[in-house]
Write an enzyme that holds these catalytic residues in place. Structure first.
Site, PDB file in Angstrom:
ATOM      1  N   CYS A 153       0.708  -1.321   0.029  1.00 45.06           N
ATOM      2  CA  CYS A 153      -0.035  -0.002   0.062  1.00 45.06           C
ATOM      3  C   CYS A 153       0.851   1.281   0.041  1.00 45.06           C
ATOM      4  CB  CYS A 153      -1.004   0.052   1.164  1.00 45.06           C
ATOM      5  SG  CYS A 153      -1.819  -1.355   1.467  1.00 45.06           S
TER       6      CYS A 153
ATOM      7  N   HIS B  45      -3.187   7.218   2.573  1.00 43.76           N
ATOM      8  CA  HIS B  45      -3.584   5.873   2.068  1.00 43.76           C
ATOM      9  C   HIS B  45      -4.944   5.685   2.689  1.00 43.76           C
ATOM     10  CE1 HIS B  45      -4.119   1.797   1.071  1.00 43.76           C
ATOM     11  NE2 HIS B  45      -3.760   1.273   2.398  1.00 43.76           N
TER      12      HIS B  45
ATOM     13  N   ASN C 224     -10.230  -0.213  -0.273  1.00 42.61           N
ATOM     14  CA  ASN C 224      -8.730  -0.035  -0.109  1.00 42.61           C
ATOM     15  C   ASN C 224      -8.380  -0.472  -1.451  1.00 42.61           C
ATOM     16  OD1 ASN C 224      -6.004  -0.501   0.235  1.00 42.61           O
ATOM     17  ND2 ASN C 224      -6.380  -1.431   2.454  1.00 42.61           N
TER      18      ASN C 224
HETATM   19  O1  UT7 Z   1      -3.623  -1.249   3.698  1.00 48.17           O
HETATM   20  C1  UT7 Z   1      -3.262  -2.204   4.791  1.00 48.17           C
HETATM   21  C2  UT7 Z   1      -4.184  -3.264   4.847  1.00 48.17           C
HETATM   22  N1  UT7 Z   1      -4.825  -3.632   6.038  1.00 48.17           N
HETATM   23  C3  UT7 Z   1      -5.458  -2.752   7.112  1.00 48.17           C
HETATM   24  O2  UT7 Z   1      -5.106  -1.556   7.111  1.00 48.17           O
HETATM   25  C4  UT7 Z   1      -6.215  -3.508   7.878  1.00 48.17           C
HETATM   26  C5  UT7 Z   1      -6.257  -2.524   9.309  1.00 48.17           C
HETATM   27  N2  UT7 Z   1      -7.249  -3.335  10.156  1.00 48.17           N
HETATM   28  C6  UT7 Z   1      -8.371  -2.991  10.031  1.00 48.17           C
HETATM   29  O3  UT7 Z   1      -8.877  -2.370   9.352  1.00 48.17           O
HETATM   30  C7  UT7 Z   1      -9.537  -3.617  11.119  1.00 48.17           C
HETATM   31  O4  UT7 Z   1      -8.810  -4.288  12.108  1.00 48.17           O
HETATM   32  C8  UT7 Z   1     -10.598  -4.720  10.197  1.00 48.17           C
HETATM   33  C9  UT7 Z   1     -11.639  -3.901   9.727  1.00 48.17           C
HETATM   34  C10 UT7 Z   1      -9.874  -5.465   9.386  1.00 48.17           C
HETATM   35  C11 UT7 Z   1     -11.148  -5.452  11.393  1.00 48.17           C
HETATM   36  O5  UT7 Z   1     -11.889  -4.626  12.340  1.00 48.17           O
HETATM   37  P1  UT7 Z   1     -11.731  -4.607  13.922  1.00 48.17           P
HETATM   38  O6  UT7 Z   1     -12.491  -3.841  14.689  1.00 48.17           O
HETATM   39  O7  UT7 Z   1     -10.290  -4.825  14.241  1.00 48.17           O
HETATM   40  O8  UT7 Z   1     -12.497  -6.193  14.133  1.00 48.17           O
HETATM   41  P2  UT7 Z   1     -11.918  -7.472  14.532  1.00 48.17           P
HETATM   42  O9  UT7 Z   1     -11.173  -8.467  13.767  1.00 48.17           O
HETATM   43  O10 UT7 Z   1     -11.355  -7.280  16.128  1.00 48.17           O
HETATM   44  O11 UT7 Z   1     -13.294  -8.303  15.107  1.00 48.17           O
HETATM   45  C12 UT7 Z   1     -14.360  -7.715  15.909  1.00 48.17           C
HETATM   46  C13 UT7 Z   1     -15.518  -8.624  16.008  1.00 48.17           C
HETATM   47  C14 UT7 Z   1     -15.241 -10.134  15.988  1.00 48.17           C
HETATM   48  O12 UT7 Z   1     -16.260 -10.613  16.670  1.00 48.17           O
HETATM   49  P3  UT7 Z   1     -16.205 -10.904  18.337  1.00 48.17           P
HETATM   50  O13 UT7 Z   1     -15.207 -11.836  18.361  1.00 48.17           O
HETATM   51  O14 UT7 Z   1     -15.805  -9.716  18.900  1.00 48.17           O
HETATM   52  O15 UT7 Z   1     -17.548 -11.565  18.412  1.00 48.17           O
HETATM   53  C15 UT7 Z   1     -15.244 -10.421  14.765  1.00 48.17           C
HETATM   54  O16 UT7 Z   1     -15.631 -11.752  14.401  1.00 48.17           O
HETATM   55  O17 UT7 Z   1     -16.181  -8.090  14.729  1.00 48.17           O
HETATM   56  C16 UT7 Z   1     -16.451  -9.423  13.943  1.00 48.17           C
HETATM   57  N3  UT7 Z   1     -16.199  -9.286  12.586  1.00 48.17           N
HETATM   58  C17 UT7 Z   1     -17.361  -8.889  11.711  1.00 48.17           C
HETATM   59  N4  UT7 Z   1     -18.373  -8.754  12.017  1.00 48.17           N
HETATM   60  C18 UT7 Z   1     -19.294  -8.609  10.864  1.00 48.17           C
HETATM   61  C19 UT7 Z   1     -15.025  -9.226  11.685  1.00 48.17           C
HETATM   62  N5  UT7 Z   1     -15.389  -9.054  10.479  1.00 48.17           N
HETATM   63  C20 UT7 Z   1     -16.518  -8.981  10.506  1.00 48.17           C
HETATM   64  C21 UT7 Z   1     -17.340  -8.474   9.517  1.00 48.17           C
HETATM   65  N6  UT7 Z   1     -18.733  -8.419   9.424  1.00 48.17           N
HETATM   66  N7  UT7 Z   1     -17.139  -8.193   7.966  1.00 48.17           N
END
Ligand code: UT7
Length: 327
Positions: free
Chosen positions: A113, A254, A284
């Site tokens: 990225c 970004h 993204n």
């Molecule tokens: O360009 C560089 C590339 N990557 C990035 O920049 C990624 C940077 N990170 C992020 O953008 C975030 O970490 C994500 C958007 C990927 C994830 O968000 P988060 O707030 O870190 O969520 P998480 O993975 O901690 O998940 C929180 C909860 C979980 O449920 P529980 O365990 O709390 O019950 C997940 O299972 O949200 C759940 N979850 C979802 N729910 C609905 C994860 N993805 C989804 C989804 N829809 N798509």
């Protein structure tokens, strides 16, 4: 020494839209979660038979037309991408050939990225030293080819698209690319990657079955590193150039996650109304996000504006680049 100034910008996204509502039908997710956790409402999907080279060709053609530039005057094309059409050959030389850039050569840069920022800084060095006069810098991705739509934490973020700029030598003291701070930390290599399909783990029925040929990431760890990498590199460039927030007309971050963007702005106490954001429409697009922002905000940019680009990506790679807008 020559200045390296941007004289034209272009962007390209495919027509097909993949909305949050579409994703709701493909996996256990919902519009509310995606919007509140990422700021994304929809992203674009390239059709079969088109990939990064296609985006590059459209970008080059538009840049040449807009700037009334002779194709034979372009010296070099740098294409930032981590999703090139093939592992071999690169995209940049195909883009040169298929766009009729008869005297240009090219190469791809893979800094994930951060690729566009790394490539623009590289191109500026070629121009400042007098080696070349006109360089097209492209950032483009077809990430949907590498999405595992069974992985809801990763696949909801990424989309296809990109764009580029024409960077030219000019005698315009104080304008163009002024300074940059680029950085890397290879200890982050496992946190964002495509595990199979490279020379270490060639594709096999087994690793394809295990879906290791798709992007996987540790979102939470990347999130934290992205905020600190973008903020610290931006602060370093600002300090070195005696800039305070009021001196910057625009920050072009970004577009990884709206919460990452607003956390960076918050850390630097920088107002969001001078931060370019279009993540809601395209998600993204990795190396594509910064040129897509410049393209969409082009009409709001004014000659003399101080602009700071900042990015963080897989590798890890990150950096910030300071330029003065020249038109
Ligand atoms: O360009 C560089 C590339 N990557 C990035 O920049 C990624 C940077 N990170 C992020 O953008 C975030 O970490 C994500 C958007 C990927 C994830 O968000 P988060 O707030 O870190 O969520 P998480 O993975 O901690 O998940 C929180 C909860 C979980 O449920 P529980 O365990 O709390 O019950 C997940 O299972 O949200 C759940 N979850 C979802 N729910 C609905 C994860 N993805 C989804 C989804 N829809 N798509």
């Amino acid at each position: 020494m020559n200045q390296a100034i941007i004289t034209a910008v272009s962007g390209y996204v495919p027509e097909e839209i993949l909305s949050n509502q579409d994703l709701e039908k493909m996996m256990e997710t919902n519009d509310e979660w995606i919007t509140s956790r990422t700021g994304i409402k929809e992203r674009r999907v390239m059709p079969e038979g088109q990939a990064v080279t296609h985006i590059g060709i459209q970008t080059v053609k538009d840049i040449l037309a807009k700037s009334n530039t002779d194709p034979a005057s372009i010296d070099l094309v740098i294409c930032a991408t981590c999703t090139g059409d093939y592992s071999l050959p690169d995209c940049a030389n195909s883009i040169c050939y298929q766009s009729g850039l008869s005297k240009a050569f090219g190469f791809d840069v893979n800094a994930a990225c951060s690729g566009f920022v790394f490539s623009l800084h590289t191109a500026a060095q070629f121009i400042k030293t007098g080696a070349y006069k006109k360089i097209i810098v492209i950032g483009a991705e077809k990430l949907t080819s590498f999405m595992n739509y069974e992985d809801r934490t990763t696949s909801i973020i990424f989309g296809d698209g990109g764009g580029g700029v024409l960077l030219e030598a000019a005698e315009m003291e104080g304008y163009g690319v002024i300074d940059a701070e680029l950085a890397g930390d290879g200890s982050g290599k496992d946190m964002l990657r495509i595990d199979a399909g490279g020379s270490l783990n060639p594709l096999t029925p087994e690793n394809i079955g295990e879906r290791r040929h798709y992007v996987s990431q540790d979102g939470k760890k990347i999130f934290k590193r992205a905020v600190s990498g973008m903020s610290t590199s931006m602060s370093a460039v600002m300090k070195r150039n005696g800039l305070v927030n009021d001196d910057l007309a625009w920050v072009v971050p970004h577009q990884a996650n709206l919460r990452i963007i607003s956390s960076v702005a918050n850390q630097l106490d920088f107002p969001m109304d001078r931060v370019m954001v279009n993540i809601e429409k395209y998600g993204n697009t990795s190396a594509g996000t910064i040129p897509l922002c410049l393209w969409e905000y082009e009409s709001q940019l004014k000659k003399g504006d101080n602009v700071m680009l900042t990015a963080f990506g897989g590798g890890f790679t990150w950096g910030s680049l300071y330029l003065k807008w020249a038109y």
